[in-house]
Scaffold this active site. Structure first.
Site, mmCIF file in Angstrom:
data_model
loop_
_atom_site.group_PDB
_atom_site.id
_atom_site.type_symbol
_atom_site.label_atom_id
_atom_site.label_comp_id
_atom_site.label_asym_id
_atom_site.label_seq_id
_atom_site.Cartn_x
_atom_site.Cartn_y
_atom_site.Cartn_z
ATOM 1 N N ASP A 31 43.406 48.656 35.514
ATOM 2 C CA ASP A 31 43.883 47.274 35.607
ATOM 3 C C ASP A 31 45.210 47.152 34.867
ATOM 4 O O ASP A 31 45.374 47.676 33.763
ATOM 5 C CB ASP A 31 42.842 46.313 35.015
ATOM 6 C CG ASP A 31 43.087 44.881 35.437
ATOM 7 O OD1 ASP A 31 42.267 44.334 36.207
ATOM 8 O OD2 ASP A 31 44.105 44.294 35.000
ATOM 9 N N ILE A 32 46.154 46.453 35.483
ATOM 10 C CA ILE A 32 47.501 46.322 34.907
ATOM 11 C C ILE A 32 47.475 45.457 33.645
ATOM 12 O O ILE A 32 48.390 45.539 32.815
ATOM 13 C CB ILE A 32 48.466 45.742 35.976
ATOM 14 C CG1 ILE A 32 49.897 46.117 35.689
ATOM 15 C CG2 ILE A 32 48.288 44.243 36.145
ATOM 16 C CD1 ILE A 32 50.856 45.848 36.840
ATOM 17 N N ASN A 88 33.957 39.355 40.516
ATOM 18 C CA ASN A 88 34.300 37.938 40.596
ATOM 19 C C ASN A 88 34.342 37.515 42.064
ATOM 20 O O ASN A 88 34.918 38.216 42.897
ATOM 21 C CB ASN A 88 35.672 37.686 39.953
ATOM 22 C CG ASN A 88 35.685 37.982 38.461
ATOM 23 O OD1 ASN A 88 34.694 37.754 37.777
ATOM 24 N ND2 ASN A 88 36.798 38.504 37.959
ATOM 25 N N VAL A 97 42.435 38.255 43.259
ATOM 26 C CA VAL A 97 42.867 39.138 44.356
ATOM 27 C C VAL A 97 41.747 39.175 45.395
ATOM 28 O O VAL A 97 40.623 39.596 45.095
ATOM 29 C CB VAL A 97 43.189 40.558 43.846
ATOM 30 C CG1 VAL A 97 43.597 41.454 45.018
ATOM 31 C CG2 VAL A 97 44.308 40.513 42.798
ATOM 32 N N HIS A 101 36.419 43.836 44.833
ATOM 33 C CA HIS A 101 36.551 44.911 43.837
ATOM 34 C C HIS A 101 35.562 44.681 42.709
ATOM 35 O O HIS A 101 35.141 43.558 42.455
ATOM 36 C CB HIS A 101 37.985 44.958 43.278
ATOM 37 C CG HIS A 101 38.456 43.638 42.748
ATOM 38 N ND1 HIS A 101 38.941 42.637 43.565
ATOM 39 C CD2 HIS A 101 38.490 43.139 41.486
ATOM 40 C CE1 HIS A 101 39.265 41.585 42.832
ATOM 41 N NE2 HIS A 101 38.991 41.857 41.572
ATOM 42 N N HIS A 103 35.184 45.292 38.572
ATOM 43 C CA HIS A 103 35.826 45.638 37.301
ATOM 44 C C HIS A 103 34.845 46.497 36.505
ATOM 45 O O HIS A 103 33.689 46.099 36.311
ATOM 46 C CB HIS A 103 36.106 44.390 36.460
ATOM 47 C CG HIS A 103 37.065 43.415 37.055
ATOM 48 N ND1 HIS A 103 38.339 43.227 36.563
ATOM 49 C CD2 HIS A 103 36.932 42.556 38.093
ATOM 50 C CE1 HIS A 103 38.945 42.285 37.270
ATOM 51 N NE2 HIS A 103 38.115 41.855 38.206
#
Ligand code: AMP
Length: 115
Positions: A31-32, A88, A97, A101, A103
């Site tokens: 993750d950025i 999420n 986004v 996905h 996390h």
């Protein structure tokens, strides 16, 4: 239809990311904006926008996301101490986004309940 999300671009190699795993079905990258010492995003290449768009046809794909989280947690050295997988869904779920996905978070004590 082209998946125009940032994750679609990362999967296609159009945007750089620190990938930690990739195969024909999944891509995982750091993750950025990490929320923990280990924060990896695990993304199916199939562009399902959100969990509520998944169907029975995606059952193995969704299950595979969590099994891959196990593998990456072990590789990142957080499996033994424990970690958290977060998915999420939608605006109130904090999804930013719209390419489904998971996390993978670990490397510190994680509080409960989340904010
Ligand atoms: P979510 O709120 O569940 O949709 O999570 C989206 C996550 O994507 C956030 O934690 C962002 O920090 C992360 N993110 C956004 N852009 C990038 C990027 N270019 N590379 C890696 N992670 C990103």
């Amino acid at each position: 239809m082209t998946d125009d999300t940032i994750f679609g671009k990362i999967i296609r190699g159009e945007v750089p990311a620190e990938k930690v795993y990739e195969d024909d079905t999944y891509c995982a990258f750091k993750d950025i904006n990490p929320a923990a010492p280990v924060h990896v995003l695990i993304v199916p290449k199939k562009p399902i926008p959100m969990l509520t768009d998944a169907t029975q046809e995606d059952a193995a794909l969704i299950g595979g996301l969590f099994l891959l989280a196990n593998r990456i947690a072990a590789e990142q050295g957080i499996a033994e101490d424990g970690f958290r997988c977060v998915l999420n869904c939608g605006a109130r779920g904090g999804q930013l986004v719209y390419h489904l996905h998971v996390h993978l978070l670990g490397g510190r004590d994680l509080e409960w309940p989340p904010g």
